[in-house]
Structures are given as structure tokens and as C-alpha cells.
Design a protein around this motif. Structure first.
Motif, mmCIF file in Angstrom:
data_model
loop_
_atom_site.group_PDB
_atom_site.id
_atom_site.type_symbol
_atom_site.label_atom_id
_atom_site.label_comp_id
_atom_site.label_asym_id
_atom_site.label_seq_id
_atom_site.Cartn_x
_atom_site.Cartn_y
_atom_site.Cartn_z
ATOM 1 N N GLY A 29 -1.524 27.187 -44.647
ATOM 2 C CA GLY A 29 -1.207 26.806 -46.026
ATOM 3 C C GLY A 29 -0.806 25.344 -46.134
ATOM 4 N N LEU A 30 0.008 24.890 -45.190
ATOM 5 C CA LEU A 30 0.475 23.503 -45.241
ATOM 6 C C LEU A 30 -0.676 22.537 -44.967
ATOM 7 C CD1 LEU A 30 2.924 21.777 -45.704
ATOM 8 C CD2 LEU A 30 3.487 21.951 -43.281
ATOM 9 N N THR A 31 -1.524 22.906 -44.009
ATOM 10 C CA THR A 31 -2.683 22.054 -43.726
ATOM 11 C C THR A 31 -3.576 21.950 -44.962
ATOM 12 O OG1 THR A 31 -2.632 22.770 -41.429
ATOM 13 C CG2 THR A 31 -4.644 21.709 -42.195
ATOM 14 N N ILE A 32 -3.784 23.075 -45.629
ATOM 15 C CA ILE A 32 -4.600 23.046 -46.857
ATOM 16 C C ILE A 32 -3.966 22.102 -47.881
ATOM 17 C CG2 ILE A 32 -5.370 24.394 -48.852
ATOM 18 C CD1 ILE A 32 -5.667 26.792 -46.997
ATOM 19 N N ALA A 33 -2.649 22.228 -48.026
ATOM 20 C CA ALA A 33 -1.960 21.388 -49.011
ATOM 21 C C ALA A 33 -2.159 19.908 -48.687
ATOM 22 C CB ALA A 33 -0.470 21.741 -49.047
ATOM 23 N N ILE A 34 -1.987 19.556 -47.413
ATOM 24 C CA ILE A 34 -2.142 18.147 -47.020
ATOM 25 C C ILE A 34 -3.590 17.710 -47.178
ATOM 26 C CG2 ILE A 34 -2.034 16.549 -45.071
ATOM 27 C CD1 ILE A 34 0.303 18.302 -44.022
ATOM 28 N N TYR A 35 -4.495 18.577 -46.738
ATOM 29 C CA TYR A 35 -5.915 18.230 -46.814
ATOM 30 C C TYR A 35 -6.331 17.980 -48.270
ATOM 31 C CZ TYR A 35 -10.956 18.528 -46.628
ATOM 32 O OH TYR A 35 -12.284 18.245 -46.783
ATOM 33 N N LEU A 36 -5.934 18.893 -49.153
ATOM 34 C CA LEU A 36 -6.333 18.744 -50.556
ATOM 35 C C LEU A 36 -5.721 17.493 -51.177
ATOM 36 C CD1 LEU A 36 -6.225 22.406 -51.965
ATOM 37 C CD2 LEU A 36 -8.192 21.079 -51.197
ATOM 38 N N ASN A 37 -4.523 17.153 -50.727
ATOM 39 C CA ASN A 37 -3.847 16.001 -51.312
ATOM 40 C C ASN A 37 -4.336 14.666 -50.777
ATOM 41 O OD1 ASN A 37 -1.613 15.106 -53.058
ATOM 42 N ND2 ASN A 37 -0.908 17.177 -52.643
ATOM 43 N N GLU A 38 -4.554 14.586 -49.465
ATOM 44 C CA GLU A 38 -4.821 13.291 -48.846
ATOM 45 C C GLU A 38 -6.299 13.051 -48.550
ATOM 46 O OE1 GLU A 38 -2.379 10.936 -48.267
ATOM 47 O OE2 GLU A 38 -1.138 12.337 -49.391
ATOM 48 N N TYR A 39 -7.047 14.123 -48.354
ATOM 49 C CA TYR A 39 -8.416 13.949 -47.893
ATOM 50 C C TYR A 39 -9.469 14.332 -48.936
ATOM 51 C CZ TYR A 39 -6.544 13.438 -43.140
ATOM 52 O OH TYR A 39 -5.870 13.011 -42.038
ATOM 53 N N ALA A 40 -9.235 15.473 -49.615
ATOM 54 C CA ALA A 40 -10.315 16.057 -50.414
ATOM 55 C C ALA A 40 -10.557 15.272 -51.704
ATOM 56 C CB ALA A 40 -9.985 17.512 -50.744
ATOM 57 N N HIS A 41 -11.804 15.351 -52.192
ATOM 58 C CA HIS A 41 -12.124 14.765 -53.487
ATOM 59 C C HIS A 41 -11.500 15.605 -54.595
ATOM 60 C CE1 HIS A 41 -14.956 11.848 -51.952
ATOM 61 N NE2 HIS A 41 -15.441 12.789 -51.159
ATOM 62 N N ALA A 42 -11.241 14.966 -55.739
ATOM 63 C CA ALA A 42 -10.617 15.671 -56.854
ATOM 64 C C ALA A 42 -11.471 16.859 -57.297
ATOM 65 C CB ALA A 42 -10.386 14.706 -58.016
ATOM 66 N N ARG A 43 -12.803 16.668 -57.278
ATOM 67 C CA ARG A 43 -13.677 17.755 -57.739
ATOM 68 C C ARG A 43 -13.586 18.947 -56.812
ATOM 69 N NH1 ARG A 43 -19.400 17.292 -59.534
ATOM 70 N NH2 ARG A 43 -19.089 19.518 -59.320
ATOM 71 N N PHE A 44 -13.583 18.662 -55.507
ATOM 72 C CA PHE A 44 -13.464 19.720 -54.507
ATOM 73 C C PHE A 44 -12.186 20.518 -54.740
ATOM 74 C CE2 PHE A 44 -12.056 21.152 -50.260
ATOM 75 C CZ PHE A 44 -13.159 21.920 -49.908
ATOM 76 N N LYS A 45 -11.126 19.765 -55.052
ATOM 77 C CA LYS A 45 -9.823 20.382 -55.291
ATOM 78 C C LYS A 45 -9.865 21.342 -56.478
ATOM 79 C CE LYS A 45 -5.316 18.320 -55.765
ATOM 80 N NZ LYS A 45 -4.523 17.076 -55.660
ATOM 81 N N THR A 46 -10.509 20.900 -57.568
ATOM 82 C CA THR A 46 -10.508 21.756 -58.757
ATOM 83 C C THR A 46 -11.360 23.008 -58.545
ATOM 84 O OG1 THR A 46 -12.321 20.463 -59.686
ATOM 85 C CG2 THR A 46 -10.106 19.907 -60.440
ATOM 86 N N ILE A 47 -12.318 22.944 -57.597
ATOM 87 C CA ILE A 47 -13.117 24.138 -57.331
ATOM 88 C C ILE A 47 -12.386 25.066 -56.363
ATOM 89 C CG2 ILE A 47 -15.271 24.998 -56.328
ATOM 90 C CD1 ILE A 47 -16.544 22.301 -57.217
ATOM 91 N N ILE A 48 -11.766 24.470 -55.338
ATOM 92 C CA ILE A 48 -11.245 25.287 -54.243
ATOM 93 C C ILE A 48 -9.924 25.974 -54.615
ATOM 94 C CG2 ILE A 48 -9.742 23.750 -52.880
ATOM 95 C CD1 ILE A 48 -12.734 25.620 -51.452
ATOM 96 N N LYS A 49 -9.134 25.326 -55.473
ATOM 97 C CA LYS A 49 -7.822 25.924 -55.770
ATOM 98 C C LYS A 49 -7.919 27.296 -56.442
ATOM 99 C CE LYS A 49 -3.978 23.599 -56.609
ATOM 100 N NZ LYS A 49 -3.028 22.629 -57.196
ATOM 101 N N PRO A 50 -8.729 27.439 -57.502
ATOM 102 C CA PRO A 50 -8.847 28.782 -58.089
ATOM 103 C C PRO A 50 -9.432 29.797 -57.106
ATOM 104 C CG PRO A 50 -9.938 27.128 -59.462
ATOM 105 C CD PRO A 50 -9.502 26.439 -58.231
ATOM 106 N N LEU A 51 -10.347 29.334 -56.220
ATOM 107 C CA LEU A 51 -10.905 30.254 -55.233
ATOM 108 C C LEU A 51 -9.826 30.770 -54.296
ATOM 109 C CD1 LEU A 51 -14.360 28.771 -54.153
ATOM 110 C CD2 LEU A 51 -13.885 30.998 -55.166
#
Lengths: 285, 254, 291
Positions: free
Chosen positions: C85-107
Motif C-alpha cells: 500500500g505504501l509503495t503504491i502511494a509513493i509510486y502514484l505520487n512521485e512517479y505515475a502520470h496524473a492520468r494513470f492515477k485517475t484510472i488506477i485509483k478507482p480500480l
């Protein structure tokens, strides 16, 4: 290798690990869903949906279970919806910032964190034993309504909070009373958000088994409930019951029932997501 | 300037937000069917004062006043005064256009509907009349059933004025009504204020001194919760008597 | 009109006040039955006996085996969910594109919407056989697979709460770190995670509280054998499972056996109550710091 090269390598490695972690849960979910569908989908037919439970796996159906789940869904909505919205309105629009309202707030946060099985104990003692209602649909719905009440209240408050202050001012300035403002302006403007929250809460209630087992809902109910005062079972309890049997045929039944339960859950969530999306599109303040 | 009867009066008015005193001993009398402008730097109390005139501050926790505000000689904070009745008499238009997320028609008749008026004919007539008074009728008469949020900012603000006019107030309070609008829309609003003052007493808060000069008959300058100077607009802008007023209108602070 | 307004306000107040009534009822129900239980079984026995066999002829009332079972499954769940969970949080915040984030979070949120009884089925019929293929001593019911599956369920809870905490860290801090030539990884672990530590802690505490109270996964997959052990490979029983077990049987209302579920429920309630309020307290302190 220089220090900065090493750092860059570590950075890359973490990125790969991050992608791995992000997808591991979803991959597990996918494996699971595929497994369930392979195991259960062949078992779903008209007979399975319309048959009463039976000791023999091949003849058993989920008619009473899904009928009970639908009853619970409707009754819980009827109880939790008005109660939760009214409480949310009070806290957001009426309550002054006092010690009492602080206490109400922390109390609701606490209720949201109470394990569902404790609500079962509450329902058992309060409704079944104290009020002598028996393990009937109404008791199940009341118990689950209390369980989801904090969620409904919190989402109602968030939806109401999103309505700009200026709308209330505009209404007050035209001579509207507080309630007229809430009823004519605030509620219509926040209704989509509130509905989304209520539906999500209901989808939680539909998946609950533990509190209903504790109040005494049965695994084996040989009839379809006709009124809120009838005994009942629900899909999660039926699934639990079949999963606990050693024979493989019952596991197949459980998988089939899970497909039906997941369809209901996903349908509710889908409606909620759709409503939220529409609300966001419709009104831009 | 006491030739006409004074419509609104404040006597020894103090206002507090909790411990903070926002208004200090305000004394002012505003003339009927004229435009009075409140000017002053941000946080000077002009908006607070405006909002005490229709008791919009009532719902703010910790807000209280001392002293008197008289409308036609009656204390609006007296215990027998009903806030909803007061607000029918004293309408308000806000800084940002705030149409309700409903149709144009529903916006205009809202104030009448909550009074319990259901007669379609009365509502439709009031709607047309108010929109004409607000110089909006010709632009919207064919789309009364469309959402008010689809109008332009300037149209929305005139809709809010029409909405206030529909309940037939005698006073209209305007809290920087053009600050969120483009110059053309602003000009339309100012023109409208000129029209409206024939029938209504208007009190307007503005940041824009040229605007105060253009639209108002009298101007009141507020500074740090005090009413520093109150005079005919022409007099104030040509020969202010207080140095603080002079500094403000010559742009030395603000 | 005014009277009507007052009546409406009164009704709304009543609806809000019902929540206090609910809390009071929960405490009253648990307390009144527990007190009767403890009038027959001493608290010392409850806390120190090493066996829990209230349904047997030879009755023992030591809650410790149930607490141990609860602790074990919770620990495994957190061991799975926290790093992921923590790795996902860091990855989404520091690495991932905003679009990727908006798709992956609801999933990811889908993981949290699946009914727990379904997860239980998964643990029993998929995860346990899979683990048995390379852990020879693994029993059919065990804490390990129940804990792992519970961890998967909790991932979105930790990832979304931690992500909120990390993204609440002021931008200037992150920019300062990048400005000094830090890599994303160094920024994440050197600056962002420490700055968001209290928010991350809150997410973990709430996840623990959730895992402690989780019922159906453990009831299906972890067994019904109260056992004072930390061995994840054998059947155990959690507090919640015991309550379900008794509820499924036909223990007469008002008997001592019936009261055991309220004593067990009280224990569970105290744990989750303390954890939840600890998280509120940390959250409040943390908010004051940043406002």
C-alpha cells in the motif's frame, strides 16, 4: 559505478517495484474473478435462481437468498436514507460549533470504526432479545441500517458542504427560512452526491454476513419472505454456508452464488459512480 | 441633505465577531430613492455594515451588534421583527453572481414561491416584470426554462437583481455587484442602478472609486471599522475633509 | 411557520442524536452481558488462562488464544498491505502520470468493495491450495492465507489514506529536495514519507483496526480452533470467528456460553475503540501542526 549512477539505478528499481505493487492487487483480483467465473458460471441457470435451498447440492438454489438480499436492500435504504440525511443536514446546517456538536462528530467517527460483528451483538440483544422481534428481516435491516448510518451521514455532509455558501446567502436574502433554503436549494443541489454515498453504503450492507449471522439469520430458510416480519437468509450467508461444506459440489454452488452477489455489488457501485460522474458534469459552480 | 426622508439609519452601531470589533460607533442616515456607496480598503467593515442592514450576519457564530438600525424608523433588530419579512423589504445582490442551479424562471419566482404564492399567472407576470426592470427580458424571454447557469456572468448578475426585485423590496443592497464582471457587463449594471434608483433605495459597496463616483449620490468612507467621512459624492471626491479619505481616494493606500 | 421550523429542527436534531443512542446501546449491551459473565468467571481467569473452551464440558475461559489468533491474522495482513500500500502511494505520487492515477485509483477501490465472504472463499479455495503446493506443513485452515487475503483487501485503505497524506505535504518541500539534485526515490523516502509520517501512521492504525474486526475471511479460512500460538500454518480462531461460531450453534440465550460472545465482543470493541481514537488523536495533532 559512480554514486549518482547507483542512485539512478535504485530509482529505476523502485519504479519497477511500484508498478508491480500497483498491479499485484489487481492481478490477484483478476485471477480470483476468473477462477470464480470458471467454477461457478456453468451452475447458474433458471433452476438455480428459482429453487429453494436443499441438502443436495445439485438441487439447491438461491431463490430465498437473493430475495432476502433484495428485501434487506430495500428496507435498509428506507431506514438509513432519511435518518442519515436528516442527521447530516443537522450537523452541517444547524449545529453550532459547541462541545456537543464536537462530541457528536467524534462519536460518529467512532461508530464508523466499530466492527460490523459488534453491530450484530447490538441487534441480537436490542431487537431480538429485548424487543422480542425475533431474527426477522426487519431486525436484519435495522441492524445493517445502524451499521451504515455513519457512512450515510459522512457522505451527506460532504455533499452538502460542496454546495457553495453563496447559494444559501442568495436564498436567505430573498427571505427564505433556514429549512426553506435547505429544502429548496441545498438538498436539490447536493442530492446526486448524497445518493452516491447512500448507494455505496447499501452495497456495503448487501455484502455483510457477520452481523446477520449474529442476530440469528438462518442459513436454511425453506420459503421466500413475504413481509418484514419473516425469517430470512441472504446471499452472503448462503455463500458462507456452502463454503463451509466439504463436498466440492457445494463449492460450485458457492461460486455461482458469489457471481450473483458480485453482480449486485458491482451494479450498485456502477450506479454510484455513474451518478457521481453525472453530478460533476451537471453542476460546475 | 435631509430634504428627502432618510430610509435607513444606523445609530451608535458597534459590531463584533467574537472578540474582534468590526464596526465602531457607526452613525449614518441614508436617503430614500438615492444611491449610497460605501468605499474603503478591504477589511474596513463596509461589507459587514452592509450585511447588518438585512441581518445576513445572523447565522455567523459569534457575531453580535450593539446600537440601532432603523428602517423607516423601525428598529430591524427589535425582537418582534421577523427576519424573513425584513428581507422582503431589503433585497440583496452579491459580489459573485449566485444564481440557483435551476431554470431562469425558477430563479426569479423563488422569493415569491417561498412566500406561498402558487398562482401561475401572478408568478409569470412578476417574472416578466422583474426581468424587464433588470433589463434582461429581451435576452432571456425565449429561454426562461433553460438553466440559469448557462447565462453569461453579466446576465447572471442581472438575473440576481431581477430575483431581488421580484419580491418588491424598497431597499436593494449590493455587495460589489460588478467586481466579478467584465467592463461591458459592469457598464450595464451601472446603467441599471441609475434606472432603479427612481423607485428603490440603493446601498452599494464598491472597491472601485470611479464606480462610486459614477453611480452614487452619497458616499461613505470606512476605515478600520470606523465611518470616517460621509458626504455628497461630488463633495467627497473633490474636497474630502479628512486626510485619510484624501489619501484613500488619491490612491495612497487601498 | 416559526413553529414548523422549530419542529423540523427538532426532528433533525433527533436523527443526529440517535447516533449517540447507538453508541450508548452498544456499550450498554456489551457491558451488561459482560458484567454478568464476569460475575461467574473472574477477570483474572479471563486474562490469564491459556485455553478457551467454553463450549466443552471442561470449561476454560482464557481469552488469550482468541487474542493471539486475532493478532496473528492482523499482523500477517498488515505485513502484506503496508509495504504494498505504501509503495503504491509513493509510486502514484512521485512517479505515475496524473492520468494513470485517475484510472488506477478507482480500480484499486474495487478491492475494498468486494464482500468479505467472497474473500474468504478465495482464501480457502485458491490461496490455501496454492500455498500448500510449496509449504508442505500448511493445514487446510490456517492464519497465513486468511491473513494474506485480508492484506489484499486492506491495500486500498492504506494506499489511498497514505497517498492523501503524502500529497498534502507542501509542494515547496518536494521542490527543495529536487532542487538539491535528489532522485525521486531519495525525495520520496528522505522528504515526503517522513513529512507525511503521521498521516501514514493513521492509515496503518485504521487498517489494523479494520483487520482486528474482520470476520468472514477468518471465519471461513483460518479455522475454529482457539490456540495460543504464533504459528501461521495451523488452524486458529479469532475473536470474531468465535462470535460467529457460537451464533451458528444453538446456545440458549442468557446462558453463560451465550454471555461469552459479549465478553469476547467487549474485548474486540475495546481494541478497536482504542485504535480508532489513537488515530483521531494523531490526526488532530497533525492537522494543528500544518494549519
Amino acid at each position: 559505478m559512480t554514486n549518482s549512477e547507483k542512485n539512478r539505478l535504485k530509482d529505476k528499481a523502485f519504479q519497477v517495484f511500484g508498478i508491480f505493487c500497483t498491479f499485484i492487487g489487481l492481478v490477484v483480483l483478476a485471477i480470483f474473478l476468473i477462477d470464480i467465473v470458471i467454477e461457478g458460471v456453468g451452475r447458474i441457470d433458471w433452476d438455480f435462481m428459482t429453487s429453494l435451498p436443499s441438502r443436495r447440492a445439485a438441487r439447491a438454489g438461491i431463490l430465498t437468498a437473493w430475495a432476502g438480499t433484495l428485501w434487506i436492500l430495500v428496507l435498509s435504504a428506507l431506514i438509513a436514507f432519511p435518518l442519515g440525511i436528516a442527521a447530516g443536514i443537522y450537523l452541517e446546517e444547524y449545529a453550532k460549533k459547541t462541545k456537543l456538536s464536537d462530541f457528536l462528530e467524534i462519536n460518529i467517527a467512532n461508530l464508523a470504526g466499530v466492527p460490523s460483528i459488534i453491530y450484530g451483538l447490538l441487534g441480537l440483544e436490542l431487537f431480538v432479545r429485548f424487543m422480542h422481534l425475533g431474527p426477522v428481516l426487519l431486525v436484519g435491516a435495522l441492524t445493517l441500517s445502524l451499521l451504515i448510518l455513519p457512512i450515510v451521514i459522512v457522505t451527506t455532509r460532504e455533499a452538502i458542504k460542496a454546495v457553495p455558501r453563496t447559494i444559501r446567502d442568495g436564498s436567505f436574502a430573498l427571505g427564505a427560512s433556514k429549512w426553506q433554503t435547505v429544502w429548496n436549494q441545498v438538498l436539490p443541489a447536493s442530492f446526486g452526491g448524497i445518493l452516491t454515498g447512500v448507494i455505496l453504503a447499501l452495497s456495503r450492507a448487501v455484502g455483510e454476513a457477520a452481523p446477520l449471522i449474529v442476530i440469528g439469520a438462518l442459513a436454511y430458510v425453506p420459503f421466500v419472505p413475504k413481509s418484514p416480519m419473516d425469517e430470512f437468509t441472504v446471499l452472503p450467508i448462503q455463500i458462507f454456508n456452502w463454503t463451509s461444506r466439504p463436498q466440492a459440489a457445494f463449492l460450485t454452488n458457492a461460486a455461482a452464488a458469489i457471481i450473483v452477489l458480485l453482480l449486485i455489488t458491482f451494479l450498485l457501485n456502477g450506479i454510484a459512480v455513474y451518478l457521481r460522474h453525472r453530478q460533476q458534469k451537471k453542476i460546475k459552480w | 441633505m435631509t430634504k428627502k426622508q432618510s430610509k435607513l439609519e444606523a445609530n451608535n452601531l458597534d459590531a463584533y465577531y467574537g472578540d474582534f470589533q468590526a464596526l465602531k460607533n457607526i452613525n449614518i442616515a441614508m436617503e430614500e430613492k438615492a444611491v449610497t456607496a460605501f468605499i474603503g480598503p478591504s477589511g474596513c467593515g463596509k461589507s459587514t455594515f452592509l450585511r447588518t442592514l438585512n441581518r445576513m450576519n445572523d447565522y455567523i457564530d459569534g457575531f453580535r451588534i450593539q446600537g440601532q438600525i432603523l428602517l423607516d424608523g423601525r428598529d430591524i433588530y427589535a425582537t418582534d421583527v421577523r427576519v424573513d419579512e425584513l428581507r422582503k423589504e431589503v433585497g440583496m445582490v452579491f459580489q459573485k453572481p449566485n444564481p440557483f442551479p435551476k431554470t431562469i424562471y425558477e430563479n426569479v419566482v423563488y422569493g415569491l414561491k417561498i412566500q406561498g404564492i402558487k398562482d401561475k399567472k401572478i408568478l409569470q407576470e412578476a417574472c416578466e416584470k422583474s426581468l424587464q426592470q433588470a433589463a434582461l427580458w429581451n435576452e432571456v424571454k425565449d429561454k426562461l426554462d433553460k438553466s440559469a447557469l448557462a447565462l453569461s456572468g453579466g446576465q447572471q448578475q442581472r438575473l440576481c437583481i431581477a430575483r431581488a426585485l421580484a419580491i418588491q423590496p424598497s431597499v436593494i443592497l449590493m455587495d460589489e455587484p460588478a467586481s466579478a464582471l467584465d467592463p461591458i457587463s459592469t457598464a450595464k449594471i451601472e446603467e441599471l442602478i441609475h434606472e432603479l434608483k427612481k423607485n428603490y433605495t440603493i446601498v452599494i459597496v464598491t472597491h472601485n472609486m470611479q464606480q462610486a463616483g459614477r453611480v452614487s449620490d452619497h458616499t461613505a468612507f470606512f476605515y478600520m471599522g470606523e465611518l470616517v467621512e460621509y458626504a455628497k459624492t461630488k463633495t467627497m471626491f473633490t474636497s474630502p475633509s479628512d486626510t485619510r479619505t484624501q489619501n484613500y481616494i488619491t490612491g495612497r493606500f487601498g | 411557520m416559526r413553529v414548523q421550523e422549530k419542529i423540523i429542527e427538532g426532528l433533525l436534531w433527533l436523527s443526529a442524536a440517535i447516533t449517540i443512542l447507538v453508541t450508548a446501546s452498544i456499550i450498554w449491551v456489551l457491558l451488561s452481558e459482560s458484567i454478568q459473565f464476569f460475575s461467574e468467571v473472574s477477570i483474572v481467569r479471563f486474562l490469564t488462562e491459556k485455553e478457551w473452551t467454553p463450549l466443552f464440558a471442561d470449561k476454560k475461559f482464557g481469552i488469550m488464544p482468541l487474542v493471539a489468533g486475532t493478532f496473528l491474522t492482523t499482523a500477517i495482513a498488515i505485513a502484506v498491505a503496508l509495504p504494498i500500500g505504501l509503495t503504491i502511494a509513493i509510486y502514484l505520487n512521485e512517479y505515475a502520470h496524473a492520468r494513470f492515477k485517475t484510472i488506477i485509483k478507482p480500480l484499486l477501490e474495487v478491492l475494498a468493495t468486494i464482500p468479505t465472504v467472497v474473500y474468504g472463499f478465495f482464501a480457502l479455495t485458491v490461496v490455501t491450495p496454492f500455498l500448500q503446493s510449496f509449504i508442505p506443513g500448511l493445514a487446510g485452515f490456517n492464519a497465513l492465507s486468511a491473513g494474506i487475503v485480508m492484506g489484499v483487501m486492506i491495500i486500498p485503505m492504506i494506499s489511498s489514506l497514505s497517498e492523501d497524506a503524502i500529497s498534502a505535504v507542501p509542494r515547496s518541500l518536494r521542490e527543495a529536495a529536487y532542487g538539491m539534485g535528489s532522485t525521486r526515490l531519495q525525495t520520496a523516502f528522505g522528504v515526503m514519507v517522513p513529512a507525511a509520517s503521521s498521516g501514514i501512521l493513521v492509515s496503518v492504525i485504521l487498517a489494523i483496526s479494520r483487520a482486528v474486526g474482520e470476520t468472514m475471511i477468518v471465519a471461513i479460512a483460518a479455522g475454529q480452533q482457539p490456540r495460543l500460538t504464533l504459528n501461521p500454518l495451523v488452524p486458529i480462531e479469532t475473536i470474531t470467528t468465535y462470535i460467529v461460531q457460537v451464533s451458528m450453534g444453538d446456545v440458549p440465550h442468557g446462558s453463560l456460553e451465550y454471555r461469552t460472545i459479549f465478553a469476547a465482543g467487549m474485548t474486540l470493541f475495546v481494541f478497536t475503540f482504542l485504535l480508532n481514537n489513537l488515530s483521531f488523536w494523531i490526526k488532530k495533532k497533525y492537522q494543528e501542526k500544518y494549519d
